[in-house]
Scaffold this motif. Sequence first.
Motif, PDB file in Angstrom:
ATOM      1  N   HIS A  12       0.850  -1.378   0.093  1.00 42.96           N
ATOM      2  CA  HIS A  12      -0.049  -0.065   0.004  1.00 42.96           C
ATOM      3  C   HIS A  12       0.843   1.469  -0.105  1.00 42.96           C
ATOM      4  CE1 HIS A  12       0.091  -0.517   4.560  1.00 42.96           C
ATOM      5  NE2 HIS A  12       0.844   0.169   4.251  1.00 42.96           N
ATOM      6  N   VAL A  13       1.946   1.199  -0.828  1.00 41.85           N
ATOM      7  CA  VAL A  13       2.675   2.249  -0.733  1.00 41.85           C
ATOM      8  C   VAL A  13       2.517   3.770  -0.927  1.00 41.85           C
ATOM      9  CG1 VAL A  13       5.000   3.038  -1.696  1.00 41.85           C
ATOM     10  CG2 VAL A  13       4.404   0.644  -1.571  1.00 41.85           C
ATOM     11  N   PRO A  14       2.503   4.605  -0.198  1.00 37.68           N
ATOM     12  CA  PRO A  14       1.802   6.076  -0.239  1.00 37.68           C
ATOM     13  C   PRO A  14       2.407   6.542  -1.728  1.00 37.68           C
ATOM     14  CG  PRO A  14       3.363   6.160   1.459  1.00 37.68           C
ATOM     15  CD  PRO A  14       3.025   4.711   1.109  1.00 37.68           C
ATOM     16  N   HIS A  59      -1.347   4.587   9.817  1.00 40.99           N
ATOM     17  CA  HIS A  59       0.127   4.842  10.044  1.00 40.99           C
ATOM     18  C   HIS A  59       0.067   6.307  10.988  1.00 40.99           C
ATOM     19  CE1 HIS A  59      -0.089   2.376   6.554  1.00 40.99           C
ATOM     20  NE2 HIS A  59       1.393   2.494   6.351  1.00 40.99           N
ATOM     21  N   HIS A 125      -3.487   6.083   3.709  1.00 43.22           N
ATOM     22  CA  HIS A 125      -3.104   5.181   2.487  1.00 43.22           C
ATOM     23  C   HIS A 125      -3.139   3.605   2.441  1.00 43.22           C
ATOM     24  CE1 HIS A 125       0.722   5.566   4.685  1.00 43.22           C
ATOM     25  NE2 HIS A 125       0.988   4.226   4.074  1.00 43.22           N
ATOM     26  N   HIS A 193      10.057  -4.011   3.931  1.00 46.15           N
ATOM     27  CA  HIS A 193      10.849  -2.770   3.773  1.00 46.15           C
ATOM     28  C   HIS A 193      11.097  -2.247   5.249  1.00 46.15           C
ATOM     29  CE1 HIS A 193       6.329  -1.975   4.535  1.00 46.15           C
ATOM     30  NE2 HIS A 193       6.457  -0.688   4.128  1.00 46.15           N
ATOM     31  N   LEU A 195      12.001   1.714   6.633  1.00 50.00           N
ATOM     32  CA  LEU A 195      11.908   3.210   6.200  1.00 50.00           C
ATOM     33  C   LEU A 195      12.829   4.177   7.074  1.00 50.00           C
ATOM     34  CD1 LEU A 195       8.062   3.626   5.844  1.00 50.00           C
ATOM     35  CD2 LEU A 195       9.677   3.300   4.054  1.00 50.00           C
ATOM     36  N   GLU A 240       4.182  -5.740   8.598  1.00 49.74           N
ATOM     37  CA  GLU A 240       2.599  -5.296   7.871  1.00 49.74           C
ATOM     38  C   GLU A 240       2.115  -6.606   7.044  1.00 49.74           C
ATOM     39  OE1 GLU A 240       2.992  -0.242   6.991  1.00 49.74           O
ATOM     40  OE2 GLU A 240       3.481  -1.927   5.305  1.00 49.74           O
ATOM     41  N   ALA A 266       9.361   0.049  -5.191  1.00 49.04           N
ATOM     42  CA  ALA A 266       8.384   1.238  -5.585  1.00 49.04           C
ATOM     43  C   ALA A 266       8.558   1.984  -4.356  1.00 49.04           C
ATOM     44  CB  ALA A 266       7.053   0.790  -5.731  1.00 49.04           C
ATOM     45  N   SER A 267       9.132   3.261  -4.395  1.00 47.23           N
ATOM     46  CA  SER A 267       9.306   3.907  -3.285  1.00 47.23           C
ATOM     47  C   SER A 267      10.675   3.045  -2.669  1.00 47.23           C
ATOM     48  CB  SER A 267       8.235   4.500  -2.596  1.00 47.23           C
ATOM     49  OG  SER A 267       8.774   5.178  -1.397  1.00 47.23           O
ATOM     50  N   ASN A 268      10.387   2.810  -1.407  1.00 49.29           N
ATOM     51  CA  ASN A 268      11.355   2.112  -0.428  1.00 49.29           C
ATOM     52  C   ASN A 268      10.982   0.703  -0.303  1.00 49.29           C
ATOM     53  OD1 ASN A 268      12.811   4.429   0.366  1.00 49.29           O
ATOM     54  ND2 ASN A 268      10.885   5.058   1.097  1.00 49.29           N
ATOM     55  N   THR A 269      10.255   0.250  -1.069  1.00 49.87           N
ATOM     56  CA  THR A 269       9.293  -0.904  -0.667  1.00 49.87           C
ATOM     57  C   THR A 269       9.095  -2.103  -1.810  1.00 49.87           C
ATOM     58  OG1 THR A 269       8.052   0.176   0.468  1.00 49.87           O
ATOM     59  CG2 THR A 269       7.040  -1.739   0.165  1.00 49.87           C
TER      60      THR A 269
END
Length: 280
Positions: A12-14, A59, A125, A193, A195, A240, A266-269
């Motif tokens: 569910h990457v923002p 979150h 998100h 992931h 963060l 998660e 995707a992003s950090n994930t």
Amino acid sequence: MARITAGIATSHVPAIGAAFDQGRTQEPYWKPVFDAYEWTKDFQRREDPDVVILAYNDHASALMLDVVPTFALGMAEEFEPADEGWGKRPVPTVMGDPVLAAHLAEQLVIDEFDLTLMNDMAVDHGLTVPLSLMFGKCEEWPVRVIPLAVNVTQFPTPSAERCWQLGAAIRDAVESYPAGLKVQVWGTGGMSHQLQGERAGLINPEFDNAFLDKLSEGTDELRRITRLEFLREAGTEGIELIMWLIMRAALGESVEELNRFYHVPASNTAVGHIVLRPAG
Ligand code: DHB
Ligand code: FE
């Protein structure tokens, strides 16, 4: 009688939500991710579910550190998208199903799950990005949604086994609901992931792919993954993935795998997605 017709899990990457909202889905970085969900969007048009019981995590958007429920069930008529610091996502209000939610609450408490009941809750998100991925741009979401927010932000987080038991109890509760609804159960978050901290950026494709395999076969192993193992193998936010276990357990003993996708990053994930159907 209501039936669970499918189980769906996704990251569910923002940043996926931001790319979607800003119309950047066809950019080279994002295209492979969004393309992968086209199959599922078609599937959803064919399936036309009535309700989604959506296990995700907040979150610190609606549930701050002053109150940290382990399992929080959304009872409201509707849930507004949360403002996570840059305004609400431009997506429809999420419509709930208070009657089914009340039935779930009653049955799950009878089954000894001490739920927190949320009569008012914004959804972040963790819930709205998966809705955008499964249904695309909408004036109104085509399903009612019962949010189930699971604590993964503050120790002690629930164990894999506890999440499994909750998923199994959700299945029993849905099957004892008299209305003939098509119900899906979703689990969102993950995959590996981290963060923050020294290992920020950690991604573990070996662990993630083994996890995906075990959702189809090898569920006993999934139930035994400890919180320390999630932390070590999948990073601080890899925990998660316990929401995926609620989804999987709600489908019963065996499943048919209909769709699967894995992509890094995707992003950090590490982005994972799976669609399962209860077998038999
Ligand atoms: C990211 C991923 C998440 O699951 C999340 O909740 C927040 C951020 C990320 O990859 O940036
Ligand atoms: Fe998250």
